[in-house]
Design an enzyme around this catalytic site. Sequence first.
Site, PDB file in Angstrom:
ATOM      1  N   HIS A  80      61.832  25.769  69.394  1.00 38.11           N
ATOM      2  CA  HIS A  80      60.657  24.877  69.405  1.00 38.11           C
ATOM      3  C   HIS A  80      60.117  24.657  67.986  1.00 38.11           C
ATOM      4  CE1 HIS A  80      60.291  24.396  73.756  1.00 38.11           C
ATOM      5  NE2 HIS A  80      60.755  25.641  73.822  1.00 38.11           N
ATOM      6  N   THR A  81      60.989  24.768  67.031  1.00 37.68           N
ATOM      7  CA  THR A  81      60.602  24.487  65.653  1.00 37.68           C
ATOM      8  C   THR A  81      61.077  23.099  65.227  1.00 37.68           C
ATOM      9  OG1 THR A  81      62.597  25.679  65.045  1.00 37.68           O
ATOM     10  CG2 THR A  81      60.523  26.864  64.788  1.00 37.68           C
ATOM     11  N   SER A 101      82.537  11.672  87.098  1.00 39.69           N
ATOM     12  CA  SER A 101      82.136  12.995  86.631  1.00 39.69           C
ATOM     13  C   SER A 101      82.742  14.049  87.554  1.00 39.69           C
ATOM     14  CB  SER A 101      80.609  13.118  86.646  1.00 39.69           C
ATOM     15  OG  SER A 101      80.254  14.496  86.730  1.00 39.69           O
ATOM     16  N   GLY A 147      72.313  22.619  82.848  1.00 37.33           N
ATOM     17  CA  GLY A 147      70.999  23.229  83.048  1.00 37.33           C
ATOM     18  C   GLY A 147      70.967  24.680  82.618  1.00 37.33           C
ATOM     19  N   SER A 175      72.700  23.289  76.157  1.00 36.42           N
ATOM     20  CA  SER A 175      72.661  21.915  75.702  1.00 36.42           C
ATOM     21  C   SER A 175      73.832  21.073  76.171  1.00 36.42           C
ATOM     22  CB  SER A 175      72.577  21.910  74.182  1.00 36.42           C
ATOM     23  OG  SER A 175      71.984  20.723  73.800  1.00 36.42           O
ATOM     24  N   SER A 176      74.031  21.076  77.464  1.00 38.30           N
ATOM     25  CA  SER A 176      75.117  20.265  78.023  1.00 38.30           C
ATOM     26  C   SER A 176      74.819  18.778  77.840  1.00 38.30           C
ATOM     27  CB  SER A 176      75.310  20.579  79.503  1.00 38.30           C
ATOM     28  OG  SER A 176      74.108  20.380  80.212  1.00 38.30           O
ATOM     29  N   ASP A 222      69.824  20.045  68.994  1.00 40.32           N
ATOM     30  CA  ASP A 222      71.015  20.076  69.853  1.00 40.32           C
ATOM     31  C   ASP A 222      72.026  19.013  69.444  1.00 40.32           C
ATOM     32  OD1 ASP A 222      69.544  21.977  71.103  1.00 40.32           O
ATOM     33  OD2 ASP A 222      68.966  20.715  72.798  1.00 40.32           O
ATOM     34  N   TYR A 253      58.113  20.909  78.518  1.00 38.56           N
ATOM     35  CA  TYR A 253      58.578  20.715  77.142  1.00 38.56           C
ATOM     36  C   TYR A 253      57.706  19.681  76.416  1.00 38.56           C
ATOM     37  CZ  TYR A 253      61.872  19.810  73.318  1.00 38.56           C
ATOM     38  OH  TYR A 253      62.452  19.671  72.090  1.00 38.56           O
TER      39      TYR A 253
HETATM   40  C1  GLA Z   1      65.717  21.867  73.704  1.00 36.58           C
HETATM   41  C2  GLA Z   1      65.597  20.637  72.818  1.00 36.58           C
HETATM   42  C3  GLA Z   1      65.699  21.017  71.347  1.00 36.58           C
HETATM   43  C4  GLA Z   1      64.769  22.157  70.989  1.00 36.58           C
HETATM   44  C5  GLA Z   1      64.889  23.290  71.988  1.00 36.58           C
HETATM   45  C6  GLA Z   1      63.871  24.359  71.756  1.00 36.58           C
HETATM   46  O1  GLA Z   1      66.992  22.391  73.620  1.00 36.58           O
HETATM   47  O2  GLA Z   1      66.590  19.713  73.114  1.00 36.58           O
HETATM   48  O3  GLA Z   1      65.451  19.887  70.555  1.00 36.58           O
HETATM   49  O4  GLA Z   1      63.453  21.706  70.891  1.00 36.58           O
HETATM   50  O5  GLA Z   1      64.778  22.842  73.320  1.00 36.58           O
HETATM   51  O6  GLA Z   1      64.084  24.964  70.542  1.00 36.58           O
END
Ligand code: GLA
Length: 739
Positions: free
Chosen positions: A368-369, A401, A463, A467-468, A513, A563
């Site tokens: 979350h940076t 898919s 999920g 980061s799929s 991501d 988020y």
């Molecule tokens: C998700 C978002 C990223 C990032 C993270 C938390 O993966 O896609 O951009 O903010 O959460 O670090």
Amino acid sequence: MPQHDGPAQSGQPADGAETSSLESDTRLVWNPFLAEYTGQAPARMRRLELTDDCPFCADLTTGCVPPESQAWIRPNDFPALQPPNGECYLLIYSADHDRTFADLTVPEVVRIIGLWQRIYAELSPRYPCVMTWETSGEVIGQTQRHPHGQTYAVAIMPEMLGRELAAVERAEAAGDPCPFCAEVRAESAGPRMVLEGAHWVGFIPAYARYPYQVRLTSRAHTSAITGIAEGEPMEELAAFLPRIIRAYNRAFQAPMPYMLALHQLADERFHLHVELLPVGRAPGKLKLAASCEMAWGFWMNDSFPEVKAAELRDYVRREEEERAVMEQLPTPAQRAVAAYREQFASLTESEPLTVAWAPGRVNLIGEHTDYNDGYVLPVAVDRMVSLAGQPHAGTTSRCYSVHHRQRHFFRSNRAALLAPDRRRRTPLWVRYVRGVLRELVASAATPQTPAFNAAIVGDVPVGGGMSSSAALDVAVATFAAALGGPRLSPLETALLCQRAEAASAGVHTGIMDQAIACLARADYALLLDCRSLSYEYIPVRLPGVVVAVFDTQVSRALASSGYNARRQQCETATALLGRLVRADDASREIRALRDVTTDDLARYGARLPDPLLRRARHVVTENARVLAAAEALRAGDADRLGAHLYASHASLRDDYEVSCLELDVVVEIAAAVPGVLGARMMGAGFGGSALILVHQDTFEGLRDALAATYPARTGKRGELHRCQVSGGPESRVVALDKR
Ligand code: GLA
């Protein structure tokens, strides 16, 4: 009705009492006319056929077998034979529901042969015949799609085995050698040979009943599978079996239903062989009862074995050439090619195929940076999303898919992509694909990406916090570029995919991501400054340390997970702090929490309403931790890196409040395992995965600790993955043989 409930001798019925005929019973019934037994098992009518709730997958989740099992033996829930008539077992060939025997690797098939040996060793002392076999294809009675075979131990000698044994006995009585050994010698290098190795020969017997029937016989005389030595003989068998089945699939341009049967006996005069009986006679035409004059037991083969053997030889060769090309591709890409061919075979207009893929990620630290203009330190891992497909001249793109088992199409010419998608029910994965294409045409007037058909396969847990979605976005962009779309730099692609994600999923993610999916290098972490987008590669040199990820199986939907709310809180905190800071020092500019220092927090924090101070404190301290962790990584100091992970977790849990019970439990369990260096929740939070840095010697201990405690404390199973630090997106054009 005459029947039998005990072992029979030489195909004759033994004296047996009548058994009851309850539904659950099984029995062997003697046919006095043909002098053979028939099995009867009415309970088998109750089998659940082709259910979506796969009972074999359930073995892994219900504790029937250890969760990491790759192949296993289980009882048959609907046994065709029960003691004393026999016993029935299932041999599960892979934990992966979607594999097939034909696409297993040599080590995987070696493992299966190990199962065949184990079950034979177990049952052959008690029964005269151990039948190990597989039926593949629904038309011939396969009732579960999950790759598996079966073993029936029978108390009688099945007619065919009895007759083969009699042939061996006749040869012995006449002083002749083993007829199977003689057959191997006679067929070697002959016109009916399909493939020949140092240890095995596969040929179509002169008297074959089925056009493509192959008999695979071991050169060495051994009576059962347990006689096959580990190493070369076993590996050759493991290579040949799927090769033959793949040649069938090529011959029939579709997965070919077949029976695979091990003929083996605990009589050393007997000679082990494997029968492969594909039930097709030509593409789309089966050879079942209709063409074999079964009512008389007289078989009519619609071919000459020499002709079919020549055909199969050619298919085996072409299949192997193609396999060599495919083996250069990562597994999901191979599976995408296979799925493409299956789904779009009739639409294929021109070879070759374009294949592209992009990786999922593990963020070492810096959570979350990114949307606060801060620092992140992710790595890409050996999990990816891949597309395989071909362009075509139309304006409609079609995607399949594999994960969702869905096929969708959408207009993909420039005007249609730029128009809003009015279909309310478009699934999220399609919105991602379309979203990237849309951004591409919006960002560059020409050239335009052509319409295409493609199959999508991934092994990034959906999920699961790895980061799929960014992997899918970047894979689509890479695929489009390979088809002749605009060629962008990795950072341009990342920014484009970030925009696409916001538009298609409504989540205003940071850049992390997409950036790592575009920029990753094998064995390096990416220290990214999310404000300037400058970056540095730091080698991940932590000998003996495993990057493990535990998927809590709490699925996290970014949009609904708070988020965007966190992002909003950060913006509010920035505005408030900015005002306070500038009131004292007009020269300072607070554009994002990145610009706030710990001193600022100490001085002005009390004036921020809760939870804004805590949110800001997380971001400020996390940024400092990223830089310190990067330093630890440069120094190869895994302990120090691990300590930052724990601190990051505490901050995400207490200040940023994006953890959840399951994530906290994982970190707690991991922290108690000696040899674990650090752990923390990863990604957006609210579920998903936890990252655990662990000494490789302790990896199994960690797995055990999680298996022992996590389900009891959370009611969920969870899954531990071991990850390799891997490279970024790639594409290839592969020329494959037309089938
Ligand atoms: C998700 C978002 C990223 C990032 C993270 C938390 O993966 O896609 O951009 O903010 O959460 O670090």
